[in-house]
Motif scaffolding. Structure first.
Motif, PDB file in Angstrom:
ATOM      1  N   GLY A  99      27.592  30.358  29.493  1.00 16.74           N
ATOM      2  CA  GLY A  99      27.578  31.888  29.995  1.00 16.74           C
ATOM      3  C   GLY A  99      27.396  32.047  31.576  1.00 16.74           C
ATOM      4  N   ARG A 100      26.600  31.023  32.287  1.00 17.22           N
ATOM      5  CA  ARG A 100      26.656  31.221  33.732  1.00 17.22           C
ATOM      6  C   ARG A 100      28.017  30.806  34.399  1.00 17.22           C
ATOM      7  NH1 ARG A 100      21.425  29.039  32.751  1.00 17.22           N
ATOM      8  NH2 ARG A 100      21.946  27.071  32.967  1.00 17.22           N
ATOM      9  N   LEU A 101      28.809  29.580  33.588  1.00 18.42           N
ATOM     10  CA  LEU A 101      29.906  29.495  34.373  1.00 18.42           C
ATOM     11  C   LEU A 101      30.947  30.270  34.256  1.00 18.42           C
ATOM     12  CD1 LEU A 101      31.498  27.087  35.447  1.00 18.42           C
ATOM     13  CD2 LEU A 101      32.067  26.126  33.499  1.00 18.42           C
ATOM     14  N   GLN A 102      30.945  31.151  33.044  1.00 21.06           N
ATOM     15  CA  GLN A 102      31.772  32.249  32.799  1.00 21.06           C
ATOM     16  C   GLN A 102      31.712  33.404  33.693  1.00 21.06           C
ATOM     17  OE1 GLN A 102      31.453  33.156  28.623  1.00 21.06           O
ATOM     18  NE2 GLN A 102      32.979  31.799  28.025  1.00 21.06           N
ATOM     19  N   SER A 103      30.491  33.734  34.087  1.00 21.90           N
ATOM     20  CA  SER A 103      30.029  34.833  34.831  1.00 21.90           C
ATOM     21  C   SER A 103      30.145  34.421  36.300  1.00 21.90           C
ATOM     22  CB  SER A 103      28.270  34.949  34.775  1.00 21.90           C
ATOM     23  OG  SER A 103      27.896  36.033  35.628  1.00 21.90           O
ATOM     24  N   ALA A 104      30.095  33.035  36.667  1.00 20.89           N
ATOM     25  CA  ALA A 104      30.453  32.727  37.926  1.00 20.89           C
ATOM     26  C   ALA A 104      32.003  32.976  38.288  1.00 20.89           C
ATOM     27  CB  ALA A 104      29.954  31.202  38.211  1.00 20.89           C
ATOM     28  N   GLY A 105      32.745  32.523  37.078  1.00 20.18           N
ATOM     29  CA  GLY A 105      34.214  32.575  37.157  1.00 20.18           C
ATOM     30  C   GLY A 105      34.677  33.802  37.253  1.00 20.18           C
ATOM     31  N   SER A 106      34.173  34.893  36.533  1.00 15.82           N
ATOM     32  CA  SER A 106      34.538  36.236  36.824  1.00 15.82           C
ATOM     33  C   SER A 106      34.068  36.890  38.107  1.00 15.82           C
ATOM     34  CB  SER A 106      34.020  37.164  35.336  1.00 15.82           C
ATOM     35  OG  SER A 106      32.582  37.241  35.520  1.00 15.82           O
ATOM     36  N   SER A 107      32.940  36.486  38.648  1.00  9.32           N
ATOM     37  CA  SER A 107      32.561  36.750  39.919  1.00  9.32           C
ATOM     38  C   SER A 107      33.646  36.608  41.081  1.00  9.32           C
ATOM     39  CB  SER A 107      30.943  36.602  40.381  1.00  9.32           C
ATOM     40  OG  SER A 107      30.185  37.278  39.371  1.00  9.32           O
ATOM     41  N   ALA A 108      33.771  35.150  40.926  1.00 10.65           N
ATOM     42  CA  ALA A 108      34.599  34.542  41.918  1.00 10.65           C
ATOM     43  C   ALA A 108      36.177  35.329  41.833  1.00 10.65           C
ATOM     44  CB  ALA A 108      35.002  33.139  41.594  1.00 10.65           C
ATOM     45  N   LEU A 109      36.470  35.710  40.540  1.00 11.58           N
ATOM     46  CA  LEU A 109      37.941  36.276  40.472  1.00 11.58           C
ATOM     47  C   LEU A 109      37.771  37.644  41.003  1.00 11.58           C
ATOM     48  CD1 LEU A 109      40.882  36.250  39.319  1.00 11.58           C
ATOM     49  CD2 LEU A 109      39.939  36.923  37.204  1.00 11.58           C
ATOM     50  N   ARG A 110      36.619  38.381  40.689  1.00 12.41           N
ATOM     51  CA  ARG A 110      36.596  39.776  41.198  1.00 12.41           C
ATOM     52  C   ARG A 110      36.655  39.834  42.837  1.00 12.41           C
ATOM     53  NH1 ARG A 110      32.848  40.879  38.035  1.00 12.41           N
ATOM     54  NH2 ARG A 110      31.072  39.935  38.913  1.00 12.41           N
ATOM     55  N   VAL A 111      35.965  38.868  43.359  1.00 15.02           N
ATOM     56  CA  VAL A 111      35.942  38.567  44.860  1.00 15.02           C
ATOM     57  C   VAL A 111      37.215  38.210  45.342  1.00 15.02           C
ATOM     58  CG1 VAL A 111      35.046  37.329  46.900  1.00 15.02           C
ATOM     59  CG2 VAL A 111      33.370  37.997  45.036  1.00 15.02           C
ATOM     60  N   VAL A 112      38.124  37.200  44.779  1.00 15.80           N
ATOM     61  CA  VAL A 112      39.390  36.994  45.432  1.00 15.80           C
ATOM     62  C   VAL A 112      40.373  37.832  45.160  1.00 15.80           C
ATOM     63  CG1 VAL A 112      41.143  35.010  45.395  1.00 15.80           C
ATOM     64  CG2 VAL A 112      38.510  34.572  45.376  1.00 15.80           C
ATOM     65  N   ARG A 113      40.413  38.661  44.012  1.00 16.20           N
ATOM     66  CA  ARG A 113      41.542  39.392  43.584  1.00 16.20           C
ATOM     67  C   ARG A 113      41.944  40.467  44.391  1.00 16.20           C
ATOM     68  NH1 ARG A 113      39.729  41.921  38.562  1.00 16.20           N
ATOM     69  NH2 ARG A 113      40.536  40.077  37.471  1.00 16.20           N
ATOM     70  N   PRO A 114      41.349  41.162  45.204  1.00 12.38           N
ATOM     71  CA  PRO A 114      41.857  41.931  46.246  1.00 12.38           C
ATOM     72  C   PRO A 114      42.604  41.226  47.466  1.00 12.38           C
ATOM     73  CG  PRO A 114      39.419  42.486  46.120  1.00 12.38           C
ATOM     74  CD  PRO A 114      39.911  41.163  45.378  1.00 12.38           C
TER      75      PRO A 114
END
Length: 161
Positions: free
Chosen positions: A8-23
């Motif tokens: 769960g923490r890994l998935q959360s970290a992955g979605s956070s990283a994607l949210r930061v890099v996406r723009p």
């Protein structure tokens, strides 16, 4: 589904990283394509014109110094190499221990990772200070395609406001 536990923490970290890099992904990739396209076009043009000394890689100018410093240290380069701060070549040397990565590739990978990081930081800063997504995206596009150079960022006492 619970966010606790390693998965769960890994998935959360992955979605956070994607949210930061996406723009910043599109401007980052577009600027890299432009650089590579310019390198290929320059090589083709110089070949057709029969000009010697065409650029063979992305390791021109200071990048060649950084490559040589990463590969050989300060003792392995001319005295002019002392002007370069050691953090970047040291990081490239550390990256060059990976299989298939030499000092030149390490310099290019590190410079591109730093460019991506700078775009993420500028976007985050614009959002923090102004809270304006359109402004943050414009700032990222400007930085991706018109990065500052030493002359444009140098403090000049004659231009005080």
């Amino acid at each position: 589904m619970s966010e606790s536990g390693p998965t769960g923490r890994l998935q959360s970290a992955g979605s956070s990283a994607l949210r930061v890099v996406r723009p910043v992904v599109v401007p980052y990739l577009a600027s890299r394509v432009l650089v590579l396209g310019a390198l290929v076009a320059t090589r083709q043009l110089l070949d057709r014109l029969g000009v010697a000394g065409r650029p063979d890689s992305l390791l021109g100018w200071d990048a060649a110094w950084y490559r040589d410093l990463a590969a050989h240290g300060y003792g392995g380069v001319a005295a002019e190499g002392l002007r370069f701060f050691p953090l970047f070549p040291m990081a490239a040397r550390g990256l060059a221990v990976l299989p298939g990565v030499d000092a030149g590739l390490a310099v290019v990978l590190l410079a591109n990772a730093a460019a991506l990081g700078a775009l993420v930081a500028v976007h985050a800063l614009a959002m923090e200070v102004r809270g304006d997504e359109a402004l943050a995206r414009r700032a990222v596009w400007w930085l991706a395609f018109a990065p500052p150079d030493r002359k444009s960022t140098r403090l000049n006492s004659s231009h005080r406001t």
